[in-house]
Structures are given as structure tokens and as C-alpha cells.
Design an enzyme around this catalytic site. Structure first.
Site, PDB file in Angstrom:
ATOM      1  N   HIS A 260      44.202  38.298  45.218  1.00 42.50           N
ATOM      2  CA  HIS A 260      43.903  38.273  43.794  1.00 42.50           C
ATOM      3  C   HIS A 260      44.820  37.225  43.174  1.00 42.50           C
ATOM      4  O   HIS A 260      46.038  37.302  43.297  1.00 42.50           O
ATOM      5  CB  HIS A 260      44.168  39.642  43.162  1.00 42.50           C
ATOM      6  CG  HIS A 260      43.781  39.708  41.716  1.00 42.50           C
ATOM      7  ND1 HIS A 260      44.140  40.753  40.909  1.00 42.50           N
ATOM      8  CD2 HIS A 260      43.070  38.873  40.935  1.00 42.50           C
ATOM      9  CE1 HIS A 260      43.680  40.565  39.688  1.00 42.50           C
ATOM     10  NE2 HIS A 260      43.022  39.416  39.687  1.00 42.50           N
ATOM     11  N   ASP A 261      44.248  36.240  42.498  1.00 43.78           N
ATOM     12  CA  ASP A 261      45.064  35.125  42.024  1.00 43.78           C
ATOM     13  C   ASP A 261      46.235  35.586  41.160  1.00 43.78           C
ATOM     14  O   ASP A 261      47.324  35.009  41.210  1.00 43.78           O
ATOM     15  CB  ASP A 261      44.218  34.067  41.303  1.00 43.78           C
ATOM     16  CG  ASP A 261      43.303  34.624  40.230  1.00 43.78           C
ATOM     17  OD1 ASP A 261      43.468  35.784  39.820  1.00 43.78           O
ATOM     18  OD2 ASP A 261      42.399  33.886  39.795  1.00 43.78           O
ATOM     19  N   THR A 262      46.030  36.658  40.379  1.00 38.94           N
ATOM     20  CA  THR A 262      47.142  37.158  39.564  1.00 38.94           C
ATOM     21  C   THR A 262      48.243  37.765  40.429  1.00 38.94           C
ATOM     22  O   THR A 262      49.429  37.645  40.116  1.00 38.94           O
ATOM     23  CB  THR A 262      46.643  38.190  38.545  1.00 38.94           C
ATOM     24  OG1 THR A 262      45.583  37.625  37.775  1.00 38.94           O
ATOM     25  CG2 THR A 262      47.762  38.614  37.612  1.00 38.94           C
ATOM     26  N   THR A 282      42.689  31.695  32.004  1.00 34.53           N
ATOM     27  CA  THR A 282      41.455  32.114  31.354  1.00 34.53           C
ATOM     28  C   THR A 282      41.628  33.508  30.761  1.00 34.53           C
ATOM     29  O   THR A 282      41.182  33.794  29.652  1.00 34.53           O
ATOM     30  CB  THR A 282      40.300  32.109  32.363  1.00 34.53           C
ATOM     31  OG1 THR A 282      40.173  30.796  32.902  1.00 34.53           O
ATOM     32  CG2 THR A 282      38.995  32.521  31.712  1.00 34.53           C
ATOM     33  N   ASN A 319      44.987  43.861  30.742  1.00 33.98           N
ATOM     34  CA  ASN A 319      44.145  42.671  30.835  1.00 33.98           C
ATOM     35  C   ASN A 319      43.714  42.288  29.428  1.00 33.98           C
ATOM     36  O   ASN A 319      42.926  42.993  28.804  1.00 33.98           O
ATOM     37  CB  ASN A 319      42.918  43.010  31.692  1.00 33.98           C
ATOM     38  CG  ASN A 319      42.351  41.809  32.401  1.00 33.98           C
ATOM     39  OD1 ASN A 319      43.019  41.153  33.161  1.00 33.98           O
ATOM     40  ND2 ASN A 319      41.082  41.533  32.149  1.00 33.98           N
ATOM     41  N   GLY A 430      48.624  28.248  33.629  1.00 36.04           N
ATOM     42  CA  GLY A 430      48.306  27.135  32.735  1.00 36.04           C
ATOM     43  C   GLY A 430      48.857  27.287  31.342  1.00 36.04           C
ATOM     44  O   GLY A 430      49.224  26.301  30.689  1.00 36.04           O
TER      45      GLY A 430
END
Length: 494
Positions: A260-262, A282, A319, A430
Site C-alpha cells: 500500500h503506497d501509504t 491525491t 482518510n 507531493g
């Protein structure tokens, strides 16, 4: 040298990294980008939003080929490949192991009313005591139910035909790993977002699977379709011969990372004992790293989630909407102008705008789908009765003020619910490059903000690989020492 395959809905990339000695004699990581390609959900013939797996795979193969070229130019050996991606979305494979259809995107509206039907049959509280997940209408569980049933016992869902052909279910990073190795596994950090995992045991929940099958008989075979679970650091397998031929790579092992990228981003966040994190992209994932899940009624009511992290940790987070709203505004304006928007200039203008004019609920469902975001933000401002100057900079300032406020409320709630002291907020991803957003977050939280690393996900991915192949020793603290040695961090005080 270690290959990193990153697949995110906005800007997936493949990269390579190699541990190198820092100026102080300690290890550090150098990231070298080897490929980048566009990726996003596309409407199919029926208007449903799906991911183009063929295009995704083509970009990954090209990136791995490029990584091999870079390795040869530098005279180094590729020691491993790791895959991370976004959560909840999944693909079905048929009995031959072929893709049944391109996977649905979580932004597709087919799940808009599914959760309500599921909660009538299996209450949210019963879910939470097992999976510990906040309510999100697009969780894998709800996507599966929407696929087989409309909620009516007599009507099949929009994916019922695909489900009938399915023999295996794989989350997106696991699908890529399968195509690389031929082995089907589910890495736990991403599996923990499905709603089907027990947050305490880190295993598939027999209780929830049985209750789902009882309420939705079409899902009776779900348990058999789920793959075996693996933890970050496990060796999944070597590259298939066909992949070696297509990429020019040798017998390279594919390693399970925090897929999971997080989870990879949090692993590379230079947290101290009292640090909170905002993984800002995002989406913004705002929370704490804990040794165990928080499954209290207060936590459920606050809609906090317990997703799994590296080395047995729990990512206790909320989230919230991230830079999606701003990005969609910029995309819309670029379409209007027929030219790219000067984002740096726009942010400078927004910084000069008065703050606190209006705070909107950026987590509202009206901001989830793509398309005409400036109008939706303007409508939200108008509902507050605020007469906002009709400039793009004023609208951007409202968005960023609201994002900072949303993160601040999530940090305060996490601290209270977990009984943890927070003295610093780490912003990675980002959003850590957005100086105005970082400054506003420091002001909104009343805490210092440490920004960086920008490429936290890639760093977390490669650090797990480096440890797995014996290039780096130690636990999370040691890995984060490497992050500090490899990254320029910026501090903002309130």
C-alpha cells in the site's frame, strides 16, 4: 541496485535506487527515476470507470527495461524489485490465470449506496471490532457486494458476470507482482484496506467472510478466491522467463514491500516518538503509528481507521481529501485556457490572499468524482454565504485553508483517541513541496511541521527491499535514520 515499481492513480513511475554511503559514513539512499507514464481510470463502453491494465503493464515493463539499462551504465547489479500501489481496487483472474476484465476504479459510482445495504445486514460496529476500518463507500468489500448484488435478492450487480468467471482475486500491486512472478499473494498492508482482514491477527477474517456469504450467497466462494498473505520483506519469487526476456533483466527476485503506497510512505517518514504524519498526495492520510489497533466505539464514531504497517505496526489514521481538489481545479483551468497553469505563480498569489475567509468540508462526497471542480468549490463557498472574490487565487486559498484545517482536526482527534502526545507533524509526499500548505498546516495544528521526503513511498519501498536482501540491518528506527541521511527536510513553525 533495487528496482521500485510505483503505480499510483495520478502519476505512476518506475525507479531504481541503490544504498550509498553518506557523508557521515552511514548508509543513505539515492533515487534515480527510470520511467514515468500516465495512468488514470477511463470510462469503458458502458461508462464505468476502469483501470487500463494493458497500458499499466506496458509502462511497467518499459520502466524495468530502462532500470536495467541504468544499472548496466552504472556497473551495478539489480538485487530486487518491489511493487506498491493504491488500495482497495482489485482484479479477477479466471481459471487459466488470465484477467477477467479491467478492474473497476474506486471512483466509479456503483458503490454509492452499497454500504448502507451491507450495514443493515452486518452493522458498521460489527465490522469495526474486526477490521478496524473507517467507513469509506468504496472499500473492497463494498465493491464486491456491488458487483454481485444491487441489494435486491432478485437483481444481479453490474459485475455479476465477471464474478461468475473469477477464480482468484488480487489487489492491484499483487496483480503486478503476479504478472512478474506467476505467484499469487496478498501483502498485508494493502490487504488490510479491503475490509476482509482482522486488524489484530493480520489474517483474513473468517467471521466477516462467513457473514458476508450468509447475507450475499453469491459471495460464498470468496474465501477460496483470496490468496495467501505475506508480510513486507517476503520473497515472492524470481522474474518469469518472459518478463526477463521483455525487460533484459536476469534472475531478479521480486520482494513483497509495504505494497500500500501509504504504508511505504509511513515507513519512510522520519517519525520520532511523538510524531504524527500527513501522507499528502491525491489523498491525505493523517494519523499515528501505533503498536496495536484502536477498536473503541469512540474511534469508530470518529471514523478512524486501523490499517497495517511495517514490522507489525498499525497505521491509525483518518482518510481525508488531499490535493485531489486542487489538482482537479488546475486541470479544469488548464482545459479552459488550452495551456498549462502556472501552479507556482498561482500558489504565490494564494499566499497573498487573506486567510480564514471560508472553510469548506473538502471531505464531502461532492468532491470525490473528477470534473468541473472549480464550480463545486465555488458552490460550497456560496452555501456558507461568503462572497468570495472571483479569482483563481482566492479559490485556491480556500481549498488550502480547508485542507490544512481538515488535517489539523484529524491530528487532534488521533491524539485524543489513541491517548498519545503529539509534538510534531511530518508531511511527506507531493504535498511536502507545497510551502503554503505546509505553513497553513503548522498554523492550523499549532505544531511544527517537518516537510519531506517528497518521494517517501519510493524510499519506503526500496528500504524494505534493502533490508530484505541484507544491504541494511535493523528495524524501523534504523531505516528512518537512513531516510534522514538521504533527505533534505524543511521545518515550518506555527
Amino acid at each position: 541496485m533495487l528496482g521500485v515499481v510505483r503505480s499510483r492513480q495520478a502519476r505512476p513511475a518506475e525507479g531504481s535506487a541503490r544504498p550509498a554511503e553518506g557523508d557521515d559514513g552511514g548508509p543513505r539512499v539515492e533515487l534515480v527515476e527510470c520511467g514515468r507514464f500516465p495512468n488514470g481510470p477511463r470510462p469503458d463502453g458502458d461508462g464505468a470507470l476502469r483501470w487500463d491494465v494493458t497500458a499499466l503493464w506496458r509502462g511497467i515493463v518499459d520502466g524495468l527495461r530502462s532500470a536495467g539499462d541504468v544499472a548496466r551504465e552504472r556497473g551495478v547489479e539489480i538485487r530486487g524489485i518491489g511493487v506498491d500501489a493504491w488500495a482497495v481496487d482489485h482484479a479477477f483472474l479466471d481459471a487459466s490465470g488470465d484477467l477477467v476484465a479491467d478492474p473497476f476504479s474506486y471512483r466509479d459510482p456503483r458503490t454509492d449506496r452499497t454500504a448502507d445495504d451491507v450495514y443493515r445486514r452486518i452493522p458498521f460496529a460489527d465490522h469495526y471490532t474486526v477490521n478496524g476500518l473507517q467507513h469509506l463507500q468504496f472499500t473492497t468489500e463494498f465493491q464486491l457486494v456491488a458487483g454481485v448484488s444491487t441489494g435486491s435478492t432478485s437483481e444481479a450487480g453490474v459485475g455479476a458476470e465477471e464474478w461468475a468467471r473469477a477464480r482468484h482475486l488480487l489487489l492491484i500491486p499483487d496483480l503486478i507482482t503476479y504478472r512478474l512472478t506467476g505467484r499469487r499473494v496478498a501483502e498485508v498492508t494493502n490487504a488490510s484496506t479491503t475490509g476482509l482482514l482482522d486488524a489484530r491477527t493480520r489474517t483474513w477474517s473468517g467471521e466477516l467472510l462467513d457473514r458476508l456469504a450468509a447475507e450475499y450467497p453469491a459471495l460464498a466462494g470468496l474465501r477460496e478466491k483470496l490468496p495467501e498473505l505475506v508480510e513486507p520483506g517476503a520473497v515472492v519469487g524470481p522474474l518469469l522467463p518472459a518478463v526477463r526476456e521483455a525487460t533484459g533483466l536476469g534472475d531478479v527476485p521480486v520482494l513483497a514491500v509495504a505494497s500500500h503506497d501509504t504504508a511505504s510512505a509511513v515507513a519512510a517518514t522520519p517519525l520520532g516518538e511523538a510524531g504524527a504524519y500527513v501522507s499528502s498526495g491525491t489523498w491525505s492520510l493523517v494519523g499515528l503509528e501505533l503498536p496495536a489497533p484502536v477498536l473503541t466505539e469512540a474511534s469508530r464514531t470518529a471514523n478512524f481507521t486501523n490499517e497495517l504497517g511495517l514490522d507489525g505496526t498499525v497505521r491509525y489514521l483518518h482518510n481525508v481529501m488531499g490535493l485531489w481538489v486542487l489538482d482537479e481545479c488546475v486541470r479544469s483551468w488548464a482545459q479552459d485556457d488550452g495551456a498549462p497553469v502556472d501552479l507556482a505563480g498561482l500558489l504565490a498569489e494564494a499566499a497573498a490572499e487573506p486567510g480564514g475567509r471560508c472553510l469548506i468540508d473538502v471531505d464531502g462526497g461532492e468532491f470525490l468524482a473528477p470534473g468541473d471542480m472549480p464550480r463545486r468549490v465555488s458552490d460550497a463557498v456560496a452555501r456558507h454565504g461568503v462572497d468570495l472574490p472571483g479569482t483563481r487565487a482566492a479559490l485556491v486559498r480556500v481549498v488550502l485553508d480547508s485542507l490544512a484545517d481538515s488535517s489539523a482536526r484529524a491530528v487532534a482527534a488521533a491524539s485524543s483517541l489513541a491517548g498519545a502526545v503529539v509534538d510534531t507533524v511530518h508531511v511527506v509526499g507531493g504535498g511536502s513541496r507545497n510551502e503554503l500548505l505546509c505553513r497553513l498546516t503548522a498554523e492550523a495544528t499549532g505544531l511544527p511541521v517537518v516537510a519531506g521526503p517528497v518521494e517517501a513511498t519510493a524510499l519506503g519501498n526500496v528500504l524494505v527491499q534493502a533490508r530484505a536482501v541484507g544491504l541494511l540491518p535493523g528495524g524501523l528506527t534504523a531505516l528512518r535514520d537512513v531516510v534522514r541521511a538521504s533527505t533534505t527536510l524543511r521545518r515550518y513553525t506555527p
